[in-house]
Structure formats: C-alpha cells, structure tokens
Design a protein around this motif. Structure first.
Motif, PDB file in Angstrom:
ATOM      1  N   LEU A  49       0.839  -1.207   0.000  1.00 44.48           N
ATOM      2  CA  LEU A  49       0.000   0.000   0.000  1.00 44.48           C
ATOM      3  C   LEU A  49       0.869   1.250   0.000  1.00 44.48           C
ATOM      4  CD1 LEU A  49      -2.847  -1.013   2.508  1.00 44.48           C
ATOM      5  CD2 LEU A  49      -2.894  -1.099  -0.004  1.00 44.48           C
ATOM      6  N   ASP A  50       1.940   1.228   0.766  1.00 41.81           N
ATOM      7  CA  ASP A  50       2.862   2.365   0.776  1.00 41.81           C
ATOM      8  C   ASP A  50       3.427   2.599  -0.624  1.00 41.81           C
ATOM      9  OD1 ASP A  50       4.315   4.342   2.489  1.00 41.81           O
ATOM     10  OD2 ASP A  50       6.071   3.255   1.772  1.00 41.81           O
ATOM     11  N   HIS A  51       3.773   1.505  -1.309  1.00 42.00           N
ATOM     12  CA  HIS A  51       4.247   1.602  -2.700  1.00 42.00           C
ATOM     13  C   HIS A  51       3.179   2.209  -3.595  1.00 42.00           C
ATOM     14  CE1 HIS A  51       5.417   0.344  -6.730  1.00 42.00           C
ATOM     15  NE2 HIS A  51       4.321  -0.384  -6.796  1.00 42.00           N
ATOM     16  N   LEU A  52       1.922   1.732  -3.467  1.00 37.54           N
ATOM     17  CA  LEU A  52       0.830   2.265  -4.298  1.00 37.54           C
ATOM     18  C   LEU A  52       0.654   3.768  -4.086  1.00 37.54           C
ATOM     19  CD1 LEU A  52      -2.249  -0.164  -4.212  1.00 37.54           C
ATOM     20  CD2 LEU A  52      -0.533   0.139  -6.015  1.00 37.54           C
ATOM     21  N   ALA A  53       0.924   4.199  -2.870  1.00 42.51           N
ATOM     22  CA  ALA A  53       0.726   5.620  -2.529  1.00 42.51           C
ATOM     23  C   ALA A  53       1.942   6.474  -2.911  1.00 42.51           C
ATOM     24  CB  ALA A  53       0.431   5.758  -1.038  1.00 42.51           C
ATOM     25  N   GLY A  54       2.920   5.858  -3.544  1.00 39.69           N
ATOM     26  CA  GLY A  54       4.077   6.625  -3.989  1.00 39.69           C
ATOM     27  C   GLY A  54       5.375   6.265  -3.295  1.00 39.69           C
ATOM     28  N   GLY A  55       5.249   5.575  -2.151  1.00 38.75           N
ATOM     29  CA  GLY A  55       6.451   5.087  -1.467  1.00 38.75           C
ATOM     30  C   GLY A  55       6.955   6.017  -0.388  1.00 38.75           C
ATOM     31  N   ALA A  56       7.548   5.399   0.634  1.00 39.53           N
ATOM     32  CA  ALA A  56       8.206   6.143   1.727  1.00 39.53           C
ATOM     33  C   ALA A  56       7.241   7.053   2.482  1.00 39.53           C
ATOM     34  CB  ALA A  56       9.397   6.940   1.213  1.00 39.53           C
ATOM     35  N   LYS A  57       5.949   6.672   2.500  1.00 38.62           N
ATOM     36  CA  LYS A  57       4.966   7.440   3.264  1.00 38.62           C
ATOM     37  C   LYS A  57       4.856   6.927   4.712  1.00 38.62           C
ATOM     38  CE  LYS A  57       3.259   9.980  -0.213  1.00 38.62           C
ATOM     39  NZ  LYS A  57       4.149   9.553  -1.326  1.00 38.62           N
ATOM     40  N   ILE A  58       4.764   5.644   4.877  1.00 35.80           N
ATOM     41  CA  ILE A  58       4.665   5.063   6.226  1.00 35.80           C
ATOM     42  C   ILE A  58       5.794   4.073   6.508  1.00 35.80           C
ATOM     43  CG2 ILE A  58       2.181   5.438   6.497  1.00 35.80           C
ATOM     44  CD1 ILE A  58       1.759   2.474   5.743  1.00 35.80           C
ATOM     45  N   ILE A  59       6.654   3.869   5.528  1.00 31.51           N
ATOM     46  CA  ILE A  59       7.884   3.080   5.735  1.00 31.51           C
ATOM     47  C   ILE A  59       9.035   3.919   5.215  1.00 31.51           C
ATOM     48  CG2 ILE A  59       9.112   0.922   5.299  1.00 31.51           C
ATOM     49  CD1 ILE A  59       6.466  -0.407   4.696  1.00 31.51           C
ATOM     50  N   PRO A  60       9.871   4.421   6.126  1.00 31.34           N
ATOM     51  CA  PRO A  60      10.943   5.318   5.683  1.00 31.34           C
ATOM     52  C   PRO A  60      11.861   4.617   4.682  1.00 31.34           C
ATOM     53  CG  PRO A  60      10.722   5.349   8.078  1.00 31.34           C
ATOM     54  CD  PRO A  60       9.861   4.230   7.582  1.00 31.34           C
ATOM     55  N   ALA A  61      12.396   5.387   3.758  1.00 31.96           N
ATOM     56  CA  ALA A  61      13.305   4.827   2.748  1.00 31.96           C
ATOM     57  C   ALA A  61      14.739   4.782   3.254  1.00 31.96           C
ATOM     58  CB  ALA A  61      13.223   5.647   1.462  1.00 31.96           C
ATOM     59  N   ASP A  62      15.151   5.769   4.048  1.00 34.79           N
ATOM     60  CA  ASP A  62      16.553   5.807   4.475  1.00 34.79           C
ATOM     61  C   ASP A  62      16.803   4.741   5.541  1.00 34.79           C
ATOM     62  OD1 ASP A  62      16.962   7.601   7.338  1.00 34.79           O
ATOM     63  OD2 ASP A  62      15.010   7.609   6.338  1.00 34.79           O
ATOM     64  N   ALA A  63      17.928   4.052   5.387  1.00 31.86           N
ATOM     65  CA  ALA A  63      18.202   2.877   6.213  1.00 31.86           C
ATOM     66  C   ALA A  63      18.256   3.200   7.701  1.00 31.86           C
ATOM     67  CB  ALA A  63      19.514   2.226   5.765  1.00 31.86           C
ATOM     68  N   ALA A  64      18.770   4.374   8.056  1.00 26.50           N
ATOM     69  CA  ALA A  64      18.944   4.701   9.476  1.00 26.50           C
ATOM     70  C   ALA A  64      17.608   4.734  10.204  1.00 26.50           C
ATOM     71  CB  ALA A  64      19.658   6.045   9.630  1.00 26.50           C
ATOM     72  N   THR A  65      16.532   5.025   9.480  1.00 26.01           N
ATOM     73  CA  THR A  65      15.200   5.046  10.083  1.00 26.01           C
ATOM     74  C   THR A  65      14.413   3.789   9.742  1.00 26.01           C
ATOM     75  OG1 THR A  65      15.261   7.419   9.656  1.00 26.01           O
ATOM     76  CG2 THR A  65      13.190   6.518  10.458  1.00 26.01           C
ATOM     77  N   ARG A  66      14.581   3.313   8.512  1.00 20.64           N
ATOM     78  CA  ARG A  66      13.744   2.219   8.013  1.00 20.64           C
ATOM     79  C   ARG A  66      13.801   0.970   8.900  1.00 20.64           C
ATOM     80  NH1 ARG A  66      11.572   0.819   2.989  1.00 20.64           N
ATOM     81  NH2 ARG A  66      11.281  -1.403   2.653  1.00 20.64           N
ATOM     82  N   TYR A  67      15.005   0.506   9.230  1.00 19.18           N
ATOM     83  CA  TYR A  67      15.092  -0.780   9.922  1.00 19.18           C
ATOM     84  C   TYR A  67      14.629  -0.685  11.379  1.00 19.18           C
ATOM     85  CZ  TYR A  67      16.865  -1.940   5.450  1.00 19.18           C
ATOM     86  OH  TYR A  67      16.938  -2.085   4.091  1.00 19.18           O
ATOM     87  N   PRO A  68      14.963   0.395  12.091  1.00 26.72           N
ATOM     88  CA  PRO A  68      14.355   0.538  13.425  1.00 26.72           C
ATOM     89  C   PRO A  68      12.820   0.624  13.387  1.00 26.72           C
ATOM     90  CG  PRO A  68      16.326   1.880  13.278  1.00 26.72           C
ATOM     91  CD  PRO A  68      16.065   1.342  11.893  1.00 26.72           C
ATOM     92  N   VAL A  69      12.272   1.285  12.373  1.00 26.05           N
ATOM     93  CA  VAL A  69      10.809   1.354  12.268  1.00 26.05           C
ATOM     94  C   VAL A  69      10.234  -0.029  11.968  1.00 26.05           C
ATOM     95  CG1 VAL A  69       8.942   2.144  10.736  1.00 26.05           C
ATOM     96  CG2 VAL A  69      10.551   3.803  11.715  1.00 26.05           C
ATOM     97  N   LEU A  70      10.895  -0.778  11.089  1.00 29.72           N
ATOM     98  CA  LEU A  70      10.414  -2.137  10.806  1.00 29.72           C
ATOM     99  C   LEU A  70      10.531  -3.030  12.044  1.00 29.72           C
ATOM    100  CD1 LEU A  70      11.783  -2.752   7.172  1.00 29.72           C
ATOM    101  CD2 LEU A  70       9.415  -2.243   7.873  1.00 29.72           C
ATOM    102  N   ALA A  71      11.587  -2.833  12.835  1.00 28.59           N
ATOM    103  CA  ALA A  71      11.712  -3.611  14.077  1.00 28.59           C
ATOM    104  C   ALA A  71      10.636  -3.191  15.078  1.00 28.59           C
ATOM    105  CB  ALA A  71      13.109  -3.456  14.676  1.00 28.59           C
ATOM    106  N   ALA A  72      10.304  -1.902  15.104  1.00 27.18           N
ATOM    107  CA  ALA A  72       9.222  -1.439  15.980  1.00 27.18           C
ATOM    108  C   ALA A  72       7.906  -2.091  15.574  1.00 27.18           C
ATOM    109  CB  ALA A  72       9.106   0.084  15.941  1.00 27.18           C
ATOM    110  N   GLN A  73       7.674  -2.216  14.271  1.00 27.71           N
ATOM    111  CA  GLN A  73       6.486  -2.922  13.807  1.00 27.71           C
ATOM    112  C   GLN A  73       6.516  -4.387  14.254  1.00 27.71           C
ATOM    113  OE1 GLN A  73       3.932  -3.585   9.694  1.00 27.71           O
ATOM    114  NE2 GLN A  73       6.137  -3.572   9.484  1.00 27.71           N
TER     115      GLN A  73
END
Lengths: 200, 200
Positions: free
Chosen positions: A73-97
């Motif tokens: 869904l994030d991809h459909l909406a253009g990307g990087a809206k609710i899943i950060p693209a930059d690695a420094a944020t992306r993986y901690p956010v995915l781990a939080a999920q």
C-alpha cells in the motif's frame, strides 16, 4: 478494486485498514469479512495459511501477511509514506512494527487458548509465557514511546494496544502512562484509528 | 561486528544464516547461541519478545524478526540481491516468504504443543488446525514451486522444508515431488543450505 479479507477484531487487519485510510487508498479497497474458523471459507484458498488480512490484487495475486500488505500500500501511494526509505530510520521502524506485531501475536495466542481448548487443556505455563512477551514488549515500547511520526511502527503499536483494550480490558493502561499518552496522541492525529475500532 | 542471536534448529535463524552466507556477509557476523526457554537469557533484553533470530548492530540497535534482518542484510550487500526491487516481483516474493514462514510457524506450534504441555493439555483440535496450514501451504508451494531464483521466498521455503525434515521426519516428501526437486536444486546451488543443517 482491491479486495481486503479481514475481520473487525483483528489487530493486523486494523493495521492494514489504518494504513489504507492514512494513505488515501480506501476508495480502491473493498473489505470482505472473513471467518478464519470456517473450514469452507474461500479465504483458505486465497491464503493457504487461512489467516487474515489478505489482499487480493486485480490480477488475482494474493498478498499476505499484514506487513507485506502495508508495504505494498505504501508503494501504491508513492512510497516512503509510512515506511521510511533511508536505512537509518527504516530498519528501526520495521523492528518497531515487529515488536508491536509480536505483542499482538502473544495476546492472540492467549485468546486462542480459551477459544480452541477445553478448560482442562489450557496451560497456565503457556499463557504466562505469552504474557511475558506482552509485558516485556510493553515495557520496551513504554521506554521508547514516540510521538508524532505516523509509520508502520506507530500504526502497529496503536493496533496492538487497541487489541489489549478489546480483549484484556485495557489492563496495560495503569502501568504504562507514556503509552497511554502515545495512543491518545495517535488517535487524535490519525482519525482512522477510531473509524476502525471494533465492531466497525 | 554484527551479533546474531539464534539457535541451530530454528528455521528462521537458518533463513538469516543462509541469507548472510549468500550475500557474502558471514565474516561480519558473530553467531551467539540463544536459549529462548531460559528466563534469564539476555536475549529477553535484546528482543523483548524473547524470540530468535535477533541481530545486534554495532550501535546497539537490535533488529528482529527474521524478515527485518534479511532485508537489512540485503541492504548491507548493496540492495536488491535477495529481495527484488521492482514491484511486480517484490511483493509476490515477499508473500512467498510469508507463506513459507507461516508453514514453519504452524509446524513450530505443533512442536511447542508437546514441549510446553503435559499430555492431558495437548489438543488434537489445535494441532490439526496447525497441520491444515502446513498442508495447504505445501500444496500451494508445490503448485508454484520455482527453480533457479535465490531470494527470500525460496530461502524461506527451503528452511521451512528443512524444518519439516528435522521435526516431522520428512513426511511431506512422499506427496510433494516438485518440492523435493526444488529443495534438491536449491541445496545444489546454495551451499549454505547444507552448512546450516542442524546441528551445525
């Protein structure tokens, strides 16, 4: 149209619905209720695991589980809206999920204990083990409760807390004041949290 | 160095190890065995859910679960190595990983049934329900068994089948010839599959 198989009480279904609302995609999604306990449910052909949520694309491809769906869904909406693209944020956010989903999973296994088993088959050792995951997960989230950012980590945490409210009478609230503040703040800025409250 | 908390029999830990080998990252990873049943394990501080695998980064950030870790490793290796970047392939591959992980999860829940419970507490209804997920998942994978591509979907499927070999004496083999051929082919082209076979 996309078709979302879900049910109103599912914390993982709620995560997908909140993501879809937040991304402005709800007008592209039909929600079709699913009964995971019914052996004849077509859901078991759509997702062989028999789990919700499952998202059926227009070409018939079925995506699951909730984490795959919210990324799509994030991809459909253009990307990087609710899943950060930059690695420094992306993986901690995915781990939080993953942490929040793990809290919800451990809560669900306790609910299943009484739903699937006679009282004589219920194990205090097992439910205590699962509650330990919930307790440690909540303590970690309380220590790191974040305000402001709407992403898959905060959406999943809100849904896990909402599920504890629904099934465990919000017992977590007395001992986790920062999570209470987090959820109040989240609900205020993400209207779909209330829209998706059970039994909606 | 990165530190991977895992244990030799875990299908999800094996998925991470195969990914790390395949991506050429094993010289950056120390593997430290974890006992998920031990309440005093530091694992429960590293991952509040008490689950393996968990990957500890050099700055102390802990990533879990296995899906987050394999995506992070793919990123470390330059990206789009075992998780396709283009949407038409990416989401079906991620769903294939979710299916394989779901097979392993349903198998694990059956193993836990005897590990966590006295015989009188064990539920045939529950284990039959979990085995249904395994059976339907295997049937779906058999129908779509793919050869050649090494990605998180095929790695996860190989690990799920390896877990069924380890814990259920490979009973799946008699009725899933295409999956047998898939696993033989995968093992031939991905040497770390054998390297990570229990009890290694």
């Amino acid at each position: 149209m996309l078709v979302l198989r879900s049910s109103p009480a599912s914390p993982f279904g709620r995560k997908v619905k909140i993501a879809a609302h937040h991304l402005g995609l709800m007008d592209r999604i039909d929600i079709v209720a699913a009964d995971t306990a019914d052996p004849n449910e077509v859901l078991r052909q759509q997702n062989p695991l028999g789990k919700i949520p499952a998202l059926i694309l227009e070409d018939g491809t079925v995506l699951y589980d909730s984490r795959v769906i919210v990324e799509y869904l994030d991809h459909l909406a253009g990307g990087a809206k609710i899943i950060p693209a930059d690695a420094a944020t992306r993986y901690p956010v995915l781990a939080a999920q993953a942490l929040a989903d793990g809290i919800a999973d451990a809560a669900l296994l306790q609910v299943y204990e009484s739903r699937w088993r006679d009282p004589a088959q219920q194990s205090v050792k097992w439910t205590t083990h699962q509650q330990g995951k919930v307790d440690r997960g909540l303590a970690a989230a309380e220590a790191h409760a974040f305000h402001g950012a709407v992403h898959v980590g905060s959406i999943a945490l809100a849904c896990a807390l909402g599920y504890l409210d629904l099934r465990f009478e919000g017992a977590w609230r007395a001992t986790h004041p920062r999570l209470v503040a987090f959820l109040d703040d989240f609900a205020a800025r993400v209207p779909s949290f209330e829209l998706t409250r059970f039994p909606s």
